[in-house]
Design an enzyme around this catalytic site. Structure first.
Site, PDB file in Angstrom:
ATOM      1  N   PHE A 112      20.209 -52.374  41.934  1.00 28.36           N
ATOM      2  CA  PHE A 112      19.753 -51.719  42.654  1.00 28.36           C
ATOM      3  C   PHE A 112      20.127 -51.936  43.812  1.00 28.36           C
ATOM      4  O   PHE A 112      19.654 -50.988  44.977  1.00 28.36           O
ATOM      5  CB  PHE A 112      17.883 -50.848  42.485  1.00 28.36           C
ATOM      6  CG  PHE A 112      16.353 -52.273  43.177  1.00 28.36           C
ATOM      7  CD1 PHE A 112      16.564 -53.524  42.579  1.00 28.36           C
ATOM      8  CD2 PHE A 112      16.435 -51.390  44.152  1.00 28.36           C
ATOM      9  CE1 PHE A 112      15.939 -53.878  43.290  1.00 28.36           C
ATOM     10  CE2 PHE A 112      15.379 -52.274  45.175  1.00 28.36           C
ATOM     11  CZ  PHE A 112      15.263 -53.386  44.542  1.00 28.36           C
ATOM     12  N   LYS A 113      19.380 -52.930  44.790  1.00 29.60           N
ATOM     13  CA  LYS A 113      20.127 -53.596  45.930  1.00 29.60           C
ATOM     14  C   LYS A 113      20.853 -52.764  46.631  1.00 29.60           C
ATOM     15  O   LYS A 113      20.928 -52.861  47.729  1.00 29.60           O
ATOM     16  CB  LYS A 113      19.882 -55.164  46.235  1.00 29.60           C
ATOM     17  CG  LYS A 113      19.198 -55.966  45.218  1.00 29.60           C
ATOM     18  CD  LYS A 113      17.733 -55.917  45.760  1.00 29.60           C
ATOM     19  CE  LYS A 113      16.717 -57.171  45.356  1.00 29.60           C
ATOM     20  NZ  LYS A 113      16.818 -57.087  43.955  1.00 29.60           N
ATOM     21  N   ASP A 114      22.524 -52.681  46.286  1.00 30.20           N
ATOM     22  CA  ASP A 114      22.790 -51.781  46.312  1.00 30.20           C
ATOM     23  C   ASP A 114      22.713 -50.205  46.912  1.00 30.20           C
ATOM     24  O   ASP A 114      23.400 -49.796  47.774  1.00 30.20           O
ATOM     25  CB  ASP A 114      24.011 -51.587  45.185  1.00 30.20           C
ATOM     26  CG  ASP A 114      25.347 -52.515  45.311  1.00 30.20           C
ATOM     27  OD1 ASP A 114      25.132 -53.764  45.529  1.00 30.20           O
ATOM     28  OD2 ASP A 114      25.979 -52.624  44.008  1.00 30.20           O
ATOM     29  N   LEU A 117      21.557 -51.386  50.398  1.00 30.06           N
ATOM     30  CA  LEU A 117      22.531 -52.651  51.303  1.00 30.06           C
ATOM     31  C   LEU A 117      24.538 -52.029  51.250  1.00 30.06           C
ATOM     32  O   LEU A 117      24.416 -52.680  52.010  1.00 30.06           O
ATOM     33  CB  LEU A 117      22.383 -54.475  49.913  1.00 30.06           C
ATOM     34  CG  LEU A 117      21.304 -54.961  49.793  1.00 30.06           C
ATOM     35  CD1 LEU A 117      21.898 -56.535  49.933  1.00 30.06           C
ATOM     36  CD2 LEU A 117      21.421 -55.815  52.500  1.00 30.06           C
TER      37      LEU A 117
END
Ligand SMILES: *Cc1c(COP(=O)(O)O)cnc(C)c1O
Length: 498
Positions: A112-114, A117
């Site tokens: 989920f960091k995408d 980011l």
């Protein structure tokens, strides 16, 4: 919209300044001075939009020093269908009438960091321009696994930036390590730290706040920023997907306009669930924010008792991205709940530093328990939950998502609250393949299997497709294998910048 610091409420900066600098000089985190609100009509108006358009609209409420055209450009390029598999950037999968999974892991690194980011580099590049910054921006990242790779993918070969990532040497999965070690890009560096995630995060914070070193680097043409969730440019994009999920539930008639939903978030650094808190404060009809932890259950204890106490054992678990004892973003929550009482926050944070512990006021404690529910789940329960959801719904959750599902069940059992619920799903199951495959195929021996055999096995047993981003790692060369002590992180940074 101006931004204050949690440790100095007389700070008053624009969002570009907050995003460009990451952290306030006295160590506080930037927070919006007030929260924009959306009416139900405003929310319904988002329903007909694509994710990237919803993102641009929500971000526009916070990043008021960016133009609408700039934000459209950022969102357009960050959330390309070619990077997220479709225009449905964060799809909601319904398992039952009340249980919905918000899949946040369709981006380039499968976590989920995408969601944040992929857009942060666009926001930061504009911030650099707006701030008149002529120095090269050095992004330092401490990662428990997923942030590092997502930040590297977002920032690789972005002009005017360099990025260095530190991760705990034994604290990330093999796939995560391989994803980072094979990273492409001319402006990247990766180093393992002998220690846990908190050691890496503390080390990065120390470099950030080392004024002598910052001065020296400044004379060499560098300035620091952060891609960790302490950066406002990471948090703001995360608010979007809670609104987006609500719109998707409206569109699929799972709820009617105005109905409240519960949100369950597998939590580590408190960024993702804080974004849900912001969404609620902005008017999104959320009933309970349910905070799910693994065996590192410091947040469960905090939410249930008002005492934050990191004097406890640290466990390495099957949900490593949540193996955290210092949840940085909690500081932002406390700031808002104390109505911007910076003196109080300074007191809590210095007692955290000195004694590893603080106790919040009764007033804050009661606000916390009104907003949040919290529980935790160990590795055994995680495995049982993966197996249960696979059997019952043919759905394969990753270990972090399974922690959330388990805590959700405990919450329902305890409260009988059957409100329609959105569970944030934070990683693709292939990213934590060994734990997942051993949960759904307990009879298969995995000891002799390498990473790629495990991917194949999970595909076969779970009846799901391996994402190419992971299968292609097999043919990529390892570029980075440095390991350093936590005391030597600054030397590693210096080496990278020389
Ligand atoms: C980072 C991460 C989390 C924790 O999110 P926070 O915003 O730090 O609370 C949970 N699951 C996965 C897979 C992650 O990568």
């Amino acid at each position: 919209m101006k931004y204050q610091s949690t440790r100095n409420n007389s700070v008053c900066v624009e969002s570009a300044y907050a995003i460009g600098n990451g952290i306030s000089p006295e160590g506080g985190l930037y927070v919006p001075e007030s929260l924009p609100t959306l009416t139900l009509d405003d929310i319904c108006a988002l329903c007909s939009l694509k994710y990237k358009e919803r993102a641009s609209k929500i971000l526009g409420l916070f990043l008021t020093d960016y133009t609408a055209e700039e934000l459209d450009y950022c969102a357009e390029n960050a959330y390309l269908a070619s990077k997220f598999g479709s225009e449905n950037t964060a799809p909601v999968v319904s398992l039952s009438d009340s249980l919905n999974i918000l899949e946040l892991w369709h981006g380039p690194t499968c976590a989920f960091k995408d969601m944040a980011l992929q857009i942060l580099p666009y926001l930061l590049k504009l911030a650099i321009k707006k701030n008149g910054e002529e120095k090269e921006v050095v992004i330092l990242v401490a990662t428990s696994g997923d942030t590092g790779k997502a930040a590297l993918e977002g920032f690789k070969d972005v002009e005017g930036t360099k990025i260095q990532v530190f991760y705990p040497v034994d604290g990330v999965s093999k796939i995560q390590k391989l994803q980072m070690a094979t990273q492409s890009g001319a402006n990247v560096d990766i180093c393992a730290v002998k220690g846990n995630f908190d050691d890496a995060q503390t080390g990065v914070k120390k470099i950030f706040t080392n004024n002598d070193y910052k001065k020296e680097l400044s004379s060499r043409g560098y300035t620091f920023s952060s891609a960790n969730s302490i950066n406002w440019g990471r948090l703001a994009p995360q608010i979007v997907y809670y609104f987006s999920a609500y719109c998707d539930l409206l569109n699929s008639k799972k709820i009617n306009a105005g109905d409240k939903i519960n949100v369950v978030v597998p939590t580590g650094n408190f960024g993702n669930i804080l974004a849900a808190f912001y969404a609620k404060m902005m008017g999104l009809p959320i009933n309970k924010l349910i905070c799910a932890s693994n065996t590192n259950n410091i947040l469960t204890d905090f939410i249930n008792t008002g005492v934050y106490d990191r004097n406890r054992s640290f466990f390495t678990t099957d949900s490593p991205s949540m193996d955290i004892l210092i949840s940085s973003n909690l500081e932002r929550l406390l700031y808002h709940l104390s109505e911007g009482n910076d003196a109080l926050i300074r007191e809590y944070m210095s007692s955290l530093e000195k004694d590893g512990k603080y106790t919040v006021s009764d007033e804050i404690k009661s606000k916390v328990s009104e907003l949040f529910a919290a529980d935790c789940c160990d590795d055994k329960e995680t495995a049982q939950t993966i197996s249960k959801y696979f059997d019952k719904y043919s759905y394969v959750p990753d270990t972090h998502t399974a922690v959330a599902l388990n805590v959700y069940e405990k919450y329902v059992a305890k409260t009988g609250d059957n409100t329609v619920t959105v569970v944030a799903s934070t990683a693709n199951p292939f990213k934590f393949n060994k734990a997942v495959v051993s949960a759904i195929a307990p009879d298969v021996s995995l000891d002799d299997k390498d990473e790629f055999e495990l991917l194949e096995l999970l595909a076969q047993k779970g009846n799901i497709d391996i994402p190419v981003q992971l299968s292609e790692l097999k043919t990529k060369a390892v570029r980075f294998d440095d390991v350093c002590c936590k005391e030597d992180m600054i030397k590693q940074t210096d080496k990278f910048l020389n």
